[in-house]
Design an enzyme around this catalytic site. Structure first.
Site, PDB file in Angstrom:
ATOM      1  N   GLY A   1       0.872  -1.300   0.048  1.00  0.00           N
ATOM      2  CA  GLY A   1      -0.014  -0.092   0.069  1.00  0.00           C
ATOM      3  C   GLY A   1       0.953   1.242  -0.060  1.00  0.00           C
TER       4      GLY A   1
ATOM      5  N   GLN B   1       2.808  10.153   1.513  1.00  0.00           N
ATOM      6  CA  GLN B   1       4.121   9.380   1.465  1.00  0.00           C
ATOM      7  C   GLN B   1       4.928   9.564   0.334  1.00  0.00           C
ATOM      8  OE1 GLN B   1       2.284   5.262   2.166  1.00  0.00           O
ATOM      9  NE2 GLN B   1       4.361   5.087   3.238  1.00  0.00           N
TER      10      GLN B   1
ATOM     11  N   CYS C   1       6.265  -0.079   7.585  1.00  0.00           N
ATOM     12  CA  CYS C   1       5.735   0.909   6.594  1.00  0.00           C
ATOM     13  C   CYS C   1       6.953   1.529   5.745  1.00  0.00           C
ATOM     14  CB  CYS C   1       5.243   2.061   7.595  1.00  0.00           C
ATOM     15  SG  CYS C   1       4.825   3.454   6.586  1.00  0.00           S
ATOM     16  N   LEU C   2       6.450   1.924   4.403  1.00  0.00           N
ATOM     17  CA  LEU C   2       7.788   2.329   3.742  1.00  0.00           C
ATOM     18  C   LEU C   2       8.328   3.595   4.049  1.00  0.00           C
ATOM     19  CD1 LEU C   2       6.139   1.350   0.342  1.00  0.00           C
ATOM     20  CD2 LEU C   2       7.920  -0.227   1.395  1.00  0.00           C
TER      21      LEU C   2
ATOM     22  N   HIS D   1      -4.245   0.894   7.944  1.00  0.00           N
ATOM     23  CA  HIS D   1      -2.963   1.742   7.776  1.00  0.00           C
ATOM     24  C   HIS D   1      -2.735   2.890   7.023  1.00  0.00           C
ATOM     25  CE1 HIS D   1       1.773   1.343   7.929  1.00  0.00           C
ATOM     26  NE2 HIS D   1       1.662   1.951   6.981  1.00  0.00           N
ATOM     27  N   GLU D   2      -3.376   2.396   5.716  1.00  0.00           N
ATOM     28  CA  GLU D   2      -3.160   3.713   4.629  1.00  0.00           C
ATOM     29  C   GLU D   2      -4.020   4.788   4.922  1.00  0.00           C
ATOM     30  OE1 GLU D   2      -0.813   3.658   2.664  1.00  0.00           O
ATOM     31  OE2 GLU D   2      -0.637   1.238   3.024  1.00  0.00           O
TER      32      GLU D   2
ATOM     33  N   HIS E   1      -2.351   7.291   7.200  1.00  0.00           N
ATOM     34  CA  HIS E   1      -1.547   8.127   6.559  1.00  0.00           C
ATOM     35  C   HIS E   1      -2.314   9.483   6.121  1.00  0.00           C
ATOM     36  CE1 HIS E   1       2.327   5.985   6.350  1.00  0.00           C
ATOM     37  NE2 HIS E   1       1.802   5.085   5.607  1.00  0.00           N
TER      38      HIS E   1
HETATM   39 ZN   LIG Z   1       2.598   3.263   5.666  1.00  0.00          ZN
END
Ligand SMILES: [Zn+2]
Length: 174
Positions: free
Chosen positions: A46, A51, A93-94, A135-136, A139
């Site tokens: 995701g 991000q 998480c990225l 999670h997304e 963000h």
């Molecule tokens: Zn994330």
């Protein structure tokens, strides 16, 4: 399509709530194409627009295993309108480098959103898919999974990041 840079904690935009998507069209489609490419390249399951530095309520998700056909899901202006159950599982998480932690999430959710064309979406999600959506969506509110763990663990992570940044800086000054 183009790969975008994924911003990492403590980049300030990651802590800000995103603005609603109002204009659907070619420009948004281009952005989504870039987001998908960046997510697959990372690789991740995701990616939310903040991000890559875009403060819009927009995310892409694909939880299919790499060796199977891709199933890209695009959510614009998504909202969780109902949640039930609770499950604790490991998340990364990225945008949060070198770290993962157990995070509690709803096991089942109802989601309202718009697709890439602006058409309304209404669906239910469970398990891992529901976790990725939660999670997304975090963000888009300026929340990272490290905001959902104990303050002790969060403090330790912040110390680790400071150390990493200091090491990078010293490396750069040499
Ligand atoms: Zn994330």
């Amino acid at each position: 399509m183009a790969l975008r840079e994924i911003l990492t904690y403590p980049f300030p935009i990651l802590k800000k709530a995103a603005e609603p998507v109002k204009e659907f069209g070619e420009e948004l489609e281009q952005l989504v194409a870039d987001m998908a490419e960046t997510m697959y390249d990372a690789p991740g399951v995701g990616l939310a627009a903040p991000q890559i530095g875009i403060p819009l309520q927009l995310c892409v998700i694909d939880i299919m295993p790499k060796d199977q056909e891709r199933e890209l899901i695009v959510l614009a202006n998504p909202k969780i309108i109902e949640g039930e159950g609770k499950e604790i599982d490991e998340e990364g998480c990225l945008s949060v480098l070198d770290y993962s932690a157990n995070v509690p999430r709803f096991t089942k959710i109802k989601v309202e959103a718009q697709d890439i064309k602006g058409n309304p979406l209404n669906f239910e999600a469970e398990g891992f898919f529901a976790r990725v959506i939660q999670h997304e969506l975090d963000h888009l509110d300026g929340t990272l999974f490290i905001d959902r763990i104990s303050s002790l663990k969060r403090t330790l992570y912040k110390k680790k990041v400071k150390k990493m940044l200091r090491a990078e800086k010293e490396e750069g000054e040499k």
